[in-house]
Scaffold this motif. Sequence first.
Motif, PDB file in Angstrom:
ATOM      1  N   VAL A   9      32.806  43.684  17.025  1.00 34.67           N
ATOM      2  CA  VAL A   9      33.654  44.472  17.933  1.00 34.67           C
ATOM      3  C   VAL A   9      34.968  44.870  17.285  1.00 34.67           C
ATOM      4  O   VAL A   9      35.414  44.252  16.314  1.00 34.67           O
ATOM      5  CB  VAL A   9      34.018  43.649  19.194  1.00 34.67           C
ATOM      6  N   ASP A  10      35.634  45.867  17.905  1.00 32.54           N
ATOM      7  CA  ASP A  10      37.038  46.154  17.552  1.00 32.54           C
ATOM      8  C   ASP A  10      37.864  46.155  18.852  1.00 32.54           C
ATOM      9  O   ASP A  10      38.512  47.133  19.196  1.00 32.54           O
ATOM     10  CB  ASP A  10      37.177  47.467  16.761  1.00 32.54           C
ATOM     11  N   THR A  11      37.820  45.060  19.564  1.00 32.49           N
ATOM     12  CA  THR A  11      38.379  44.891  20.928  1.00 32.49           C
ATOM     13  C   THR A  11      39.826  45.374  21.005  1.00 32.49           C
ATOM     14  O   THR A  11      40.721  44.747  20.458  1.00 32.49           O
ATOM     15  CB  THR A  11      38.350  43.384  21.310  1.00 32.49           C
ATOM     16  N   ILE A  13      39.563  48.217  24.795  1.00 38.14           N
ATOM     17  CA  ILE A  13      39.335  48.098  26.230  1.00 38.14           C
ATOM     18  C   ILE A  13      37.839  48.018  26.551  1.00 38.14           C
ATOM     19  O   ILE A  13      37.383  47.103  27.240  1.00 38.14           O
ATOM     20  CB  ILE A  13      39.979  49.289  26.994  1.00 38.14           C
ATOM     21  N   ASP A  14      37.056  48.979  26.059  1.00 37.90           N
ATOM     22  CA  ASP A  14      35.642  48.984  26.447  1.00 37.90           C
ATOM     23  C   ASP A  14      34.869  47.878  25.737  1.00 37.90           C
ATOM     24  O   ASP A  14      33.914  47.322  26.285  1.00 37.90           O
ATOM     25  CB  ASP A  14      34.979  50.361  26.280  1.00 37.90           C
ATOM     26  N   ASP A  15      35.323  47.498  24.518  1.00 36.63           N
ATOM     27  CA  ASP A  15      34.720  46.327  23.863  1.00 36.63           C
ATOM     28  C   ASP A  15      34.911  45.095  24.751  1.00 36.63           C
ATOM     29  O   ASP A  15      34.014  44.251  24.854  1.00 36.63           O
ATOM     30  CB  ASP A  15      35.392  46.043  22.516  1.00 36.63           C
ATOM     31  N   SER A  16      36.110  44.967  25.354  1.00 34.74           N
ATOM     32  CA  SER A  16      36.375  43.755  26.156  1.00 34.74           C
ATOM     33  C   SER A  16      35.444  43.712  27.365  1.00 34.74           C
ATOM     34  O   SER A  16      34.975  42.637  27.750  1.00 34.74           O
ATOM     35  CB  SER A  16      37.843  43.671  26.566  1.00 34.74           C
ATOM     36  N   GLY A  38      39.655  48.450  13.728  1.00 36.34           N
ATOM     37  CA  GLY A  38      39.259  49.755  14.263  1.00 36.34           C
ATOM     38  C   GLY A  38      40.288  50.217  15.280  1.00 36.34           C
ATOM     39  O   GLY A  38      41.341  50.725  14.902  1.00 36.34           O
ATOM     40  N   ASN A  39      40.003  49.958  16.560  1.00 41.69           N
ATOM     41  CA  ASN A  39      40.959  50.386  17.586  1.00 41.69           C
ATOM     42  C   ASN A  39      42.355  49.848  17.295  1.00 41.69           C
ATOM     43  O   ASN A  39      43.356  50.531  17.500  1.00 41.69           O
ATOM     44  CB  ASN A  39      40.504  49.898  18.963  1.00 41.69           C
ATOM     45  N   VAL A  40      42.420  48.600  16.848  1.00 44.76           N
ATOM     46  CA  VAL A  40      43.673  47.957  16.416  1.00 44.76           C
ATOM     47  C   VAL A  40      43.338  47.175  15.140  1.00 44.76           C
ATOM     48  O   VAL A  40      42.161  47.008  14.804  1.00 44.76           O
ATOM     49  CB  VAL A  40      44.249  47.032  17.536  1.00 44.76           C
ATOM     50  N   CYS A 123      26.806  46.248  17.395  1.00 46.41           N
ATOM     51  CA  CYS A 123      28.051  46.730  16.788  1.00 46.41           C
ATOM     52  C   CYS A 123      28.707  47.754  17.695  1.00 46.41           C
ATOM     53  O   CYS A 123      28.119  48.812  17.959  1.00 46.41           O
ATOM     54  CB  CYS A 123      27.771  47.384  15.436  1.00 46.41           C
ATOM     55  N   THR A 124      29.920  47.443  18.147  1.00 51.26           N
ATOM     56  CA  THR A 124      30.646  48.391  19.000  1.00 51.26           C
ATOM     57  C   THR A 124      31.967  48.804  18.352  1.00 51.26           C
ATOM     58  O   THR A 124      32.874  49.278  19.027  1.00 51.26           O
ATOM     59  CB  THR A 124      30.903  47.797  20.404  1.00 51.26           C
ATOM     60  N   GLY A 125      32.061  48.611  17.055  1.00 50.45           N
ATOM     61  CA  GLY A 125      33.238  49.049  16.308  1.00 50.45           C
ATOM     62  C   GLY A 125      32.776  49.697  15.011  1.00 50.45           C
ATOM     63  O   GLY A 125      31.575  49.932  14.807  1.00 50.45           O
ATOM     64  N   PRO A 126      33.704  49.963  14.091  1.00 49.78           N
ATOM     65  CA  PRO A 126      33.303  50.471  12.782  1.00 49.78           C
ATOM     66  C   PRO A 126      32.356  49.481  12.094  1.00 49.78           C
ATOM     67  O   PRO A 126      32.331  48.288  12.416  1.00 49.78           O
ATOM     68  CB  PRO A 126      34.645  50.584  12.038  1.00 49.78           C
ATOM     69  N   TRP A 166      34.644  58.100  16.827  1.00 49.57           N
ATOM     70  CA  TRP A 166      35.671  57.194  16.294  1.00 49.57           C
ATOM     71  C   TRP A 166      35.131  56.112  15.341  1.00 49.57           C
ATOM     72  O   TRP A 166      35.651  55.926  14.237  1.00 49.57           O
ATOM     73  CB  TRP A 166      36.436  56.539  17.461  1.00 49.57           C
ATOM     74  N   ASN A 167      34.114  55.362  15.757  1.00 48.14           N
ATOM     75  CA  ASN A 167      33.670  54.214  14.956  1.00 48.14           C
ATOM     76  C   ASN A 167      33.192  54.654  13.572  1.00 48.14           C
ATOM     77  O   ASN A 167      33.397  53.945  12.576  1.00 48.14           O
ATOM     78  CB  ASN A 167      32.542  53.448  15.660  1.00 48.14           C
ATOM     79  N   ILE A 168      32.564  55.818  13.491  1.00 42.67           N
ATOM     80  CA  ILE A 168      32.088  56.318  12.199  1.00 42.67           C
ATOM     81  C   ILE A 168      33.268  56.889  11.418  1.00 42.67           C
ATOM     82  O   ILE A 168      33.372  56.708  10.200  1.00 42.67           O
ATOM     83  CB  ILE A 168      30.990  57.394  12.401  1.00 42.67           C
ATOM     84  N   HIS A 267      31.715  53.309  26.595  1.00 43.60           N
ATOM     85  CA  HIS A 267      30.691  53.361  25.551  1.00 43.60           C
ATOM     86  C   HIS A 267      30.082  51.970  25.278  1.00 43.60           C
ATOM     87  O   HIS A 267      28.858  51.802  25.234  1.00 43.60           O
ATOM     88  CB  HIS A 267      31.309  53.849  24.231  1.00 43.60           C
ATOM     89  N   ASP A 268      30.980  50.998  25.020  1.00 46.93           N
ATOM     90  CA  ASP A 268      30.516  49.720  24.468  1.00 46.93           C
ATOM     91  C   ASP A 268      29.742  48.854  25.465  1.00 46.93           C
ATOM     92  O   ASP A 268      28.718  48.256  25.087  1.00 46.93           O
ATOM     93  CB  ASP A 268      31.713  48.958  23.879  1.00 46.93           C
ATOM     94  N   PRO A 269      30.169  48.770  26.735  1.00 43.41           N
ATOM     95  CA  PRO A 269      29.358  48.000  27.690  1.00 43.41           C
ATOM     96  C   PRO A 269      27.955  48.590  27.850  1.00 43.41           C
ATOM     97  O   PRO A 269      26.987  47.845  28.038  1.00 43.41           O
ATOM     98  CB  PRO A 269      30.136  48.101  29.006  1.00 43.41           C
TER      99      PRO A 269
HETATM  100 CA    CA Z   1      34.713  49.711  20.242  1.00 44.86          CA
END
Ligand code: CA
Length: 353
Positions: A9-11, A13-16, A38-40, A123-126, A166-168, A267-269
């Motif tokens: 993850v790249d937690t 908001i949606d990752d959380s 990623g996000n942060v 995988c929900t981040g880069p 974004w992730n790509i 997206h991530d959920p």
């Molecule tokens: Ca994400």
Amino acid sequence: MAKRILLDVDTGIDDSLAILYLLASPDAELVGIAATAGNVPAPQVAANTLAILDLADADDIEVALGAAEPLAIPLRTTEDTHGPQGLGYAQLPASPRPLSDRSAAQMWVDQVRAHPGELTGLCTGPLTNLALALRLEPNLPLLLDRLVIMGGAFNHPGNTTPTNEWNIHVDPEAAKEVFDAFSAVPPGRRPVVCALDITETIEMRPDHLVALAEAARSTPPELVNEDFDTEWRSAATNPVIAYLTDAIRFYFDFHHSYDLGYLAHVHDPFAAAVALDPGLAVTKPATVDVELTGRLTRATTVADWAGMWGREPNADIVIGTEPGIFFDRMITRVGALARRLDMEHRSDMEHRR
Ligand code: CA
Ligand code: BDR
């Protein structure tokens, strides 16, 4: 039997919300979480992830820190999308818990070697840490049961550049290494790809937050809208609902600021729900590659649907779903988790008196 999930993850908001969905799902066993930049930045991702696990009393799940930078380019983060710390308007207490003493890539490798054919990677981040893990263990695609990726945009505009998801975008070299590594797997092991084409149909709205609060028996009902002050904070009696309201309201405000309506693409959920139940998604095989050199199109995901490149498919791309089924399931599960945690806390307090 519960599916064993290795989450990256790249937690976020949606990752959380994806993490809470997995914790709320009786058909999931979360075996470890990789924190990917990623996000942060990665240390903030790790801190956010630990804080979410603490909120859900899941303080026994390993969280491993990922690489600080993408494989070949400097890190770009997106605090404007996810808030200064990555959790929107929410602020959670810092976790006292330490991170794993192994790296995210090493955790991937150790886990797939220890449980060959058993794990679902999500995988929900880069894809930085998965790519690093593949360099350590090239056999990883055959050691996983299945990989589910949130990433890419195919017959759909990007959300970061006109053609980039974004992730790509954050780590295109890593994404290419991952898709290339899956080019020789049998059909049942192809990654399931949840790209913007489908995840932008998963529109969360304020009334979904109200339904979550009802399911958790949280009061008062809070129907947020675009006129709420940025300083406003949830007064929900239930801590998980208060967290989600403050986090997701920021995501609503972000999407609204881009004229997408007062809603959020979660997206991530959705990818988490597909990882647990592939039956939620209609998929179509394609050969996916990542553009690395285009002046305007670098980091674009390209799908060859018709076999024009003469290469075997290396992905099953999600082309259809019923968003209402996802939202009903998410509200039932996360609402019940929030309610159970609150009841347990109240009964602990009673016993301490
Ligand atoms: Ca994400
Ligand atoms: C992806 O980008 C991130 O900001 C979200 O968490 C999601 O994983 C959507 O493009």
